[in-house]
Motif scaffolding. Sequence first.
Motif, PDB file in Angstrom:
ATOM      1  N   VAL A 181      24.219  51.273   4.560  1.00 18.51           N
ATOM      2  CA  VAL A 181      22.843  51.806   4.823  1.00 18.51           C
ATOM      3  C   VAL A 181      21.979  51.245   3.414  1.00 18.51           C
ATOM      4  CG1 VAL A 181      21.182  53.743   4.699  1.00 18.51           C
ATOM      5  CG2 VAL A 181      23.254  53.694   6.071  1.00 18.51           C
ATOM      6  N   VAL A 182      22.548  51.384   2.313  1.00 21.32           N
ATOM      7  CA  VAL A 182      21.812  50.868   1.117  1.00 21.32           C
ATOM      8  C   VAL A 182      21.580  49.384   1.289  1.00 21.32           C
ATOM      9  CG1 VAL A 182      22.160  50.311  -1.377  1.00 21.32           C
ATOM     10  CG2 VAL A 182      22.758  52.653  -0.509  1.00 21.32           C
ATOM     11  N   THR A 183      22.804  48.672   1.680  1.00 21.91           N
ATOM     12  CA  THR A 183      22.396  47.127   1.802  1.00 21.91           C
ATOM     13  C   THR A 183      21.163  46.593   2.892  1.00 21.91           C
ATOM     14  OG1 THR A 183      24.772  46.668   1.283  1.00 21.91           O
ATOM     15  CG2 THR A 183      23.726  44.958   2.354  1.00 21.91           C
ATOM     16  N   SER A 184      21.338  47.539   4.011  1.00 22.47           N
ATOM     17  CA  SER A 184      20.473  47.392   5.050  1.00 22.47           C
ATOM     18  C   SER A 184      18.950  47.718   4.344  1.00 22.47           C
ATOM     19  CB  SER A 184      20.841  48.041   6.199  1.00 22.47           C
ATOM     20  OG  SER A 184      22.088  47.969   6.820  1.00 22.47           O
ATOM     21  N   LEU A 185      18.970  48.782   3.820  1.00 24.73           N
ATOM     22  CA  LEU A 185      17.554  49.269   3.330  1.00 24.73           C
ATOM     23  C   LEU A 185      16.977  48.328   2.191  1.00 24.73           C
ATOM     24  CD1 LEU A 185      17.870  52.734   3.147  1.00 24.73           C
ATOM     25  CD2 LEU A 185      16.826  51.627   4.958  1.00 24.73           C
ATOM     26  N   LYS A 186      17.793  47.728   1.281  1.00 29.15           N
ATOM     27  CA  LYS A 186      17.294  46.806   0.356  1.00 29.15           C
ATOM     28  C   LYS A 186      17.164  45.258   0.998  1.00 29.15           C
ATOM     29  CE  LYS A 186      19.748  48.647  -3.651  1.00 29.15           C
ATOM     30  NZ  LYS A 186      20.649  48.433  -4.730  1.00 29.15           N
ATOM     31  N   ALA A 187      17.893  44.946   2.017  1.00 33.54           N
ATOM     32  CA  ALA A 187      17.531  43.614   2.789  1.00 33.54           C
ATOM     33  C   ALA A 187      16.272  43.745   3.428  1.00 33.54           C
ATOM     34  CB  ALA A 187      18.610  43.517   3.745  1.00 33.54           C
ATOM     35  N   ALA A 188      15.998  44.908   4.110  1.00 35.93           N
ATOM     36  CA  ALA A 188      14.627  45.084   4.816  1.00 35.93           C
ATOM     37  C   ALA A 188      13.554  45.315   3.872  1.00 35.93           C
ATOM     38  CB  ALA A 188      14.740  46.664   5.470  1.00 35.93           C
TER      39      ALA A 188
ATOM     40  N   GLY B 296      14.488  50.659  12.620  1.00 32.99           N
ATOM     41  CA  GLY B 296      15.162  49.568  12.976  1.00 32.99           C
ATOM     42  C   GLY B 296      15.884  48.753  11.645  1.00 32.99           C
ATOM     43  N   ARG B 297      15.537  49.558  10.504  1.00 36.17           N
ATOM     44  CA  ARG B 297      16.084  48.806   9.289  1.00 36.17           C
ATOM     45  C   ARG B 297      17.612  49.020   9.041  1.00 36.17           C
ATOM     46  NH1 ARG B 297      12.862  52.009   4.746  1.00 36.17           N
ATOM     47  NH2 ARG B 297      13.360  53.765   6.234  1.00 36.17           N
TER      48      ARG B 297
ATOM     49  N   ALA C  64      13.353  43.410   0.930  1.00 38.39           N
ATOM     50  CA  ALA C  64      12.978  42.137   0.556  1.00 38.39           C
ATOM     51  C   ALA C  64      12.627  41.205   1.660  1.00 38.39           C
ATOM     52  CB  ALA C  64      14.499  41.326   0.299  1.00 38.39           C
ATOM     53  N   SER C  65      12.493  41.712   2.798  1.00 35.78           N
ATOM     54  CA  SER C  65      11.999  40.781   3.914  1.00 35.78           C
ATOM     55  C   SER C  65      10.230  40.767   4.063  1.00 35.78           C
ATOM     56  CB  SER C  65      12.261  41.235   5.380  1.00 35.78           C
ATOM     57  OG  SER C  65      13.745  41.183   5.213  1.00 35.78           O
TER      58      SER C  65
END
Length: 111
Positions: A101-108, A73-74, A110-111
Motif C-alpha cells: 500500500v505504501v509503495t502504491s500510494l507513493k507511486a500514485a 484506485g491508488r 509521483a504520477s
Amino acid sequence: MKATPHPADATPRPVEADQVFADIAELLARLLEDEYGLDDVEIGMATTFNRDLELESIDLVTLSGLLEERYGGRVNFAEFLAGMEFDEIIGLTVGQLVAHVVTSLKAAEAS
C-alpha cells in the motif's frame, strides 16, 4: 470497533507506514467483527491472513473492496495477489500488505 469513513477523494496526506498499518488494522478489525463477530483480535505487522486471522478467499475479496473504498484506485489488492504464487498468498502478512500500500500510494503521488 466502528470504522471512521475515509473518502477516497480526501486530500492525500504524506504516506507513512505507521498510518497505513493503522488503516489496514482498522479495516481488518471491521472485517473480522462484521463477518465473524470478533472484535478483540490482535493485529501486528507479522500477522498472517491465513494462519493467524484465518481469512478465507472470500474475505480477501471483501478486504479488496475495503481497500478500494479507503484508497480508491491508488491501491490494487487483486493485482498484488495475482502476482503471487499460492504459497506466497497463504503466507501473506499484514506487513507485506502495508509495504504494498505504501509503495502504491507513493507511486500514485509521483504520477
